[in-house]
Design an enzyme around this catalytic site. Structure first.
Site, mmCIF file in Angstrom:
data_model
loop_
_atom_site.group_PDB
_atom_site.id
_atom_site.type_symbol
_atom_site.label_atom_id
_atom_site.label_comp_id
_atom_site.label_asym_id
_atom_site.label_seq_id
_atom_site.Cartn_x
_atom_site.Cartn_y
_atom_site.Cartn_z
ATOM 1 N N LYS A 108 -10.218 0.122 -2.740
ATOM 2 C CA LYS A 108 -10.172 -0.106 -1.291
ATOM 3 C C LYS A 108 -10.462 1.175 -0.521
ATOM 4 C CE LYS A 108 -7.010 -1.325 2.494
ATOM 5 N NZ LYS A 108 -5.669 -1.812 2.880
ATOM 6 N N LYS B 298 -6.830 3.217 -3.523
ATOM 7 C CA LYS B 298 -7.286 3.212 -2.127
ATOM 8 C C LYS B 298 -7.522 4.642 -1.682
ATOM 9 C CE LYS B 298 -5.301 1.968 2.409
ATOM 10 N NZ LYS B 298 -4.228 1.229 3.101
ATOM 11 N N ASP C 223 0.865 -1.186 0.000
ATOM 12 C CA ASP C 223 0.000 0.000 0.000
ATOM 13 C C ASP C 223 0.897 1.229 0.000
ATOM 14 O OD1 ASP C 223 -1.772 -2.097 0.526
ATOM 15 O OD2 ASP C 223 -3.067 -0.867 1.795
#
Lengths: 287, 326
Positions: free
Chosen positions: B262, B226, B159
């Site tokens: 996400k 995300k 991430d």
């Protein structure tokens, strides 16, 4: 001069220090003994009961962690604010219970006095119900009363204020938090009490007040795994009471069965004691 | 009238064209249609009123559990805490083996090895936050080293955060190259780590910026986009998720390639999670309702899902005493 337009009241619930409507959006009519309209009250659903338990759980550690002296002061302050609203309480008790106003006055006075009496107990519970135990060894041994946790209270049906105060104050004085279901047909004094609580120093969530049907809400409270005790004072239906006790057994709730209708009698410590746990501590001597 | 940028990208070799210079990239990103803010808010609000009950709710709860990236990103994380989190990811409710595992565990990159060991061959993935998370304020060399460190330890997913400062000052190519470089590190030496690109939408000011950042990340090779780090507020809001899902949908229409999404941060209740699932279903369709394409970054959400699950199974309300303490 034009006559005044009547102000018709639709009351709400009291959960977590706020006054939300019922999640279900429902209300019911509250009437006096002769069937004349008094006000609309919120008709609580199981989800309102759920929210109330969450609020009570959240408030519990803080309230139990407050010093006993502080809890006593907060409760005394509630009695002060009740005293300021005496006339309103007298009016509500008189209409709901059908008493002449002289009699209603004495009921309201008894309720306020009862609240003051319990407030005084806040910092005397540990001395009275706890103590040191004699043991055969080099130890100090103490028993200390502690609050049970979140207590569901079904308030008495007939005595809408004195009865309510008599079951509610002993629950919270020791540091429990409460979810109270007010008298089904006579909820107005309880609603006014919630307005008193909101304007006193009681932290939000310590007392959460629901209005609605006993048969609808109580099974959810009795079965709720996050409720630690239930007071069945206002459950008049025997079959329902049995069902509630069975549901309460699932997480071994403390259950207090109804035992009196005479709320004017000296209450004693029995109700405070019902919602306490005893912690016993061994402490070595000389270390 | 010029063709829409979305159509432009569909041409063979078009991605190389729009990213060949800062000017070309800016022209492309600023040529994206603007987001109707009022419309996006209203659409998200309308979809969030759906009522999901009974069997649909039971399905959604299990689906949501299987999509969770169970996250702990605190300075105070200890090996013990990460191990207990991993145990929880494998078996969310110790009393009930029918509860699905979560999708992944998300930790800081020095704890990746530990999490890998704790998860073993359970199938729960390990995601690591890299590239100077959460601020992204470090040189490219440091960011790449940070990423490499996590990949070498066996992280299945990275991430990364984008440099919001560069984005807000319009240096799009810099970000593009950074993401592409990190992506390359994810695939070094036969590694196959998935790349999730965190846009930190709470710092991007407008939905137009969110749409541009989403496209920028997808152009550069993100596997997932995300919303947030979870360190600043607002984090994952419904309208922002809607805008990003629309970008995923448009990218799929143009390229035939599915990018995952996400939302992370601030999703705490079952009700919240349901709203996100509805949004996915209505925006990109059921193909995205899988942990391969939709994740929820959360920690306390899992307990609420478990409480709801217990309520549905037993018919009575449960309480925090009946789920693990995190």
């Amino acid at each position: 001069m034009a006559s005044r337009l009547e102000v018709r009241k639709t009351y709400k619930l009291y959960i977590g220090g706020a006054f939300p409507r019922s999640e279900s959006g429902r209300t019911y009519e509250v009437t006096d003994l002769k069937g004349r309209f008094l006000a609309n009250a919120a008709l609580a659903s199981r989800k309102d009961a759920r929210d109330a338990v969450v609020a009570a759980r959240k408030a519990q550690p803080g309230w139990a962690g407050a010093t006993a002296y502080n809890r006593g002061q907060v409760l005394y302050r509630v009695a002060e604010v009740m005293e300021g609203r005496r006339a309103q309480f007298v009016d509500e008790v008189s209409r709901a219970e059908g008493h002449p106003s002289r009699r209603a006055e004495s009921v309201v006075e008894a309720a306020i006095d009862r609240w003051v009496w319990y407030a005084g107990w806040a910092d005397k519970i540990a001395q009275t119900l706890g103590g040191t135990n004699p043991v055969a060894g080099p130890y100090f041994n103490f028993s200390i009363p502690e609050p049970t946790g979140v207590v569901a209270v079904v308030a008495p049906q007939e005595s809408s204020l004195l009865g309510l105060v008599s079951v509610l104050a002993p629950v919270i004085v020791s540091g429990n938090t409460a979810v109270v279901l007010a008298s089904e047909l006579r909820p107005l004094a309880a609603i006014s009490l919630s307005e008193v609580l909101a304007t006193s120093d009681l932290p939000g969530g310590v007392i959460n007040l629901l209005t609605g049907h006993v048969a609808e809400v109580t099974p959810w409270l009795a079965a709720h795994m996050d409720v630690n005790a239930i007071d069945l004072a206002g459950v008049d239906d025997r079959a329902l009471r049995t069902q509630l006790e069975i549901a309460a057994a699932d997480n071994v709730k403390r259950v207090r069965r109804p035992d009196t209708d005479d709320w004017t009698a000296d209450p004693g410590l029995a109700r405070i004691r019902s919602f306490l746990e005893t912690k016993t501590v061994w402490h070595p001597i000389g270390v | 009238m010029s063709p829409s940028p979305v159509a432009l990208i569909a041409e063979p070799g078009a991605v190389g064209d729009v990213t060949r210079s800062d000017a070309a990239l800016r022209r492309f990103l600023h040529g994206l249609p603007g987001v109707d803010q009022v419309g996006a808010d209203a659409r998200a609000a309308a979809l969030s009123t759906r009522s999901i009950k009974t069997t649909a709710k039971a399905f959604a709860i299990d689906l949501a559990i299987s999509m969770i990236d169970l996250t702990t990103l605190e300075g105070s994380d200890t090996p013990g805490k990460v191990r207990s989190l991993c145990a929880k990811a494998r078996r969310p409710d110790p009393h009930d083996p029918s509860v699905p595992m979560t999708a992944a565990v998300c930790v800081y990159n020095d704890l990746v090895g530990l999490a890998k060991d704790a998860l073993g061959d359970s199938g729960v993935k390990v995601a690591a936050v890299a590239t100077a998370f959460p601020s992204g304020r470090a040189s490219l060399a440091v960011k790449l080293a940070d990423t490499r460190d996590a990949v070498v330890q066996g992280a299945d997913e990275i991430d990364m955060v984008i440099d919001r400062g560069a984005f807000l000052s319009g240096r799009y190519l810099e970000i593009f190259e950074e993401i592409a470089a990190v992506k390359q590190v994810c695939q070094e030496d036969g590694a196959t780590a998935h790349l999730k690109v965190i846009l930190e939408t709470g710092e991007l000011q407008t939905y137009d910026s969110v749409r541009r950042a989403s496209w920028l990340a997808m152009l550069a090779g993100a596997d997932f986009i995300k919303t947030s780090t979870g360190k600043i507020s607002p984090a994952a809001t419904l309208p922002v998720t809607l805008v990003m899902l629309e970008a995923c949908r448009d990218w799929f229409d143009a390229t035939g390639h599915r990018i995952g999404m996400k939302p992370a941060g601030g999703i705490r209740t079952t009700k919240d999670a349901m709203k996100f699932l509805v949004l996915v279903n209505e925006t990109v369709g059921t193909e995205w309702l899988t942990p391969d394409l939709f994740r929820i970054g959360a920690s306390s959400l899992l307990n609420d899902l478990l409480l709801q699950r217990q309520k549905m199974a037993t018919g009575r309300y449960s309480g925090p005493d009946y789920v693990t303490v995190d």
